[in-house]
Design an enzyme around this catalytic site. Structure first.
Site, PDB file in Angstrom:
ATOM      1  CE  LYS A   1       3.745   5.123  -3.760  1.00  0.00           C
ATOM      2  NZ  LYS A   1       3.669   3.688  -3.458  1.00  0.00           N
TER       3      LYS A   1
HETATM    4  C1  5RP Z   1       7.480   3.537   0.361  1.00  0.00           C
HETATM    5  C2  5RP Z   1       6.422   3.071  -0.565  1.00  0.00           C
HETATM    6  C3  5RP Z   1       5.551   2.005   0.005  1.00  0.00           C
HETATM    7  O1  5RP Z   1       6.194   0.825   0.110  1.00  0.00           O
HETATM    8  C4  5RP Z   1       4.195   1.912  -0.521  1.00  0.00           C
HETATM    9  O2  5RP Z   1       4.144   1.669  -1.888  1.00  0.00           O
HETATM   10  C5  5RP Z   1       3.417   3.107  -0.094  1.00  0.00           C
HETATM   11  O3  5RP Z   1       2.073   2.964  -0.261  1.00  0.00           O
HETATM   12  P1  5RP Z   1       1.078   3.564   0.823  1.00  0.00           P
HETATM   13  O4  5RP Z   1       1.748   4.784   1.416  1.00  0.00           O
HETATM   14  O5  5RP Z   1      -0.135   3.961   0.038  1.00  0.00           O
HETATM   15  O6  5RP Z   1       0.791   2.522   1.862  1.00  0.00           O
HETATM   16  O7  5RP Z   1       6.293   3.544  -1.666  1.00  0.00           O
HETATM   17  O8  5RP Z   1       8.056   4.711  -0.052  1.00  0.00           O
END
Ligand code: 5RP
Length: 263
Positions: free
Chosen positions: A173
């Site tokens: 991610k």
């Molecule tokens: C932090 C993360 C977050 O907790 C979250 O999953 C991010 O999602 P978004 O940016 O779409 O709100 O991964 O590193």
């Protein structure tokens, strides 16, 4: 790859089209009662029919999501610092793989902070989680977190994403950036994008579209869905881009229609 690992990965990335809409609501592990998630269940449950997986902490899962719910879970297993800490994202293991198995998850997520002074701590803890999770056929999603002072450009994100894959991530991610093809092309495992801070719906759909065009398999998106003025309309629009090849304009039109349809 063994059957269990393949089976779990197929619950995250849909085998029909090789794409995924992961709904990220794990923010409370460092942000506390994040806007939109004050009552996490109330916001999230109506979104689940349109999500392929739900990413959250064990506490949120226990307190807000009924165990009968039919949604594959990706469990956040890294943490340890809050938004108030100057070393935000100096994370370690917060949940064991035994607990992940007890919670019947299809994957676990761990943040590494490449380039931070403390990068080694996050990377070694990450590889420990990979070793333990792989033993039970559980894929690890590496979150290539970005510190406050770090740039989110293709050079940095491809370094972090490639490292995460080489260290054992099954999915990475990361953030969308210019020249995102470079990040995707140099990472041997599927990439999903985070949404990041809330931006206008039109822009978030454009970002999703561009990421898919560049080769991302989908999104692991949070704030740009649950902080939308119409979260259900927004997740439907994101889903249309990811799974139905809508353009950003078509998806925005869908968002507008769904929004005025009155949820
Ligand atoms: C932090 C993360 C977050 O907790 C979250 O999953 C991010 O999602 P978004 O940016 O779409 O709100 O991964 O590193």
């Amino acid at each position: 790859m063994d059957w269990g690992m393949k089976n779990r990965l197929s619950k995250i990335i849909r085998p029909e089209d090789g794409r995924t809409v992961m709904l990220a609501v794990d923010h409370g592990y460092f942000l506390g009662p994040t806007t939109g998630l004050e009552n996490l269940g109330k916001t999230v449950i109506p979104l689940l029919p349109y999500a392929d997986t739900l990413m959250l902490t064990r506490g949120a899962l226990r307190y807000y999501i009924p165990p009968e719910t039919d949604i594959p879970i990706v469990l956040r297993v890294s943490g340890g610092t809050s938004i108030l800490n100057k070393n935000l994202l100096h994370e370690g293991i917060i949940t064991s793989i035994e607990e992940a198995i007890r919670l019947n998850v299809v994957g676990v997520a761990f943040s590494i902070l490449v380039g931070a002074e403390f990068e080694r701590d996050t990377i070694l803890a990450f590889t420990q989680v990979v070793d333990e999770a792989e033993r039970y056929g559980i894929p690890v999603v590496a979150v290539t977190a970005v510190g406050r002072e770090m740039s989110k450009d293709a050079k940095y994100l491809s370094l972090a994403s490639r490292m995460a894959a080489e260290l054992g991530a099954r999915i990475v991610k990361t953030y969308y950036c210019e020249d995102f093809e470079k990040v995707v092309d140099t990472c041997p495992v599927p990439i999903v994008i985070a949404g990041g801070k809330k931006i206008p719906e039109k822009d978030a759909l454009e970002m999703t579209y561009n990421a898919i065009q560049a080769g991302a398999v989908g999104v692991d998106m949070g704030r740009n869905i649950f902080q939308s003025e119409s979260p259900v309309a927004m997740i439907k629009a994101v889903r249309a881009v990811v799974h139905e090849n809508y353009t950003a304009e078509e998806a925005y039109q869908l968002f507008e229609e769904e929004k005025s349809g009155g949820e």
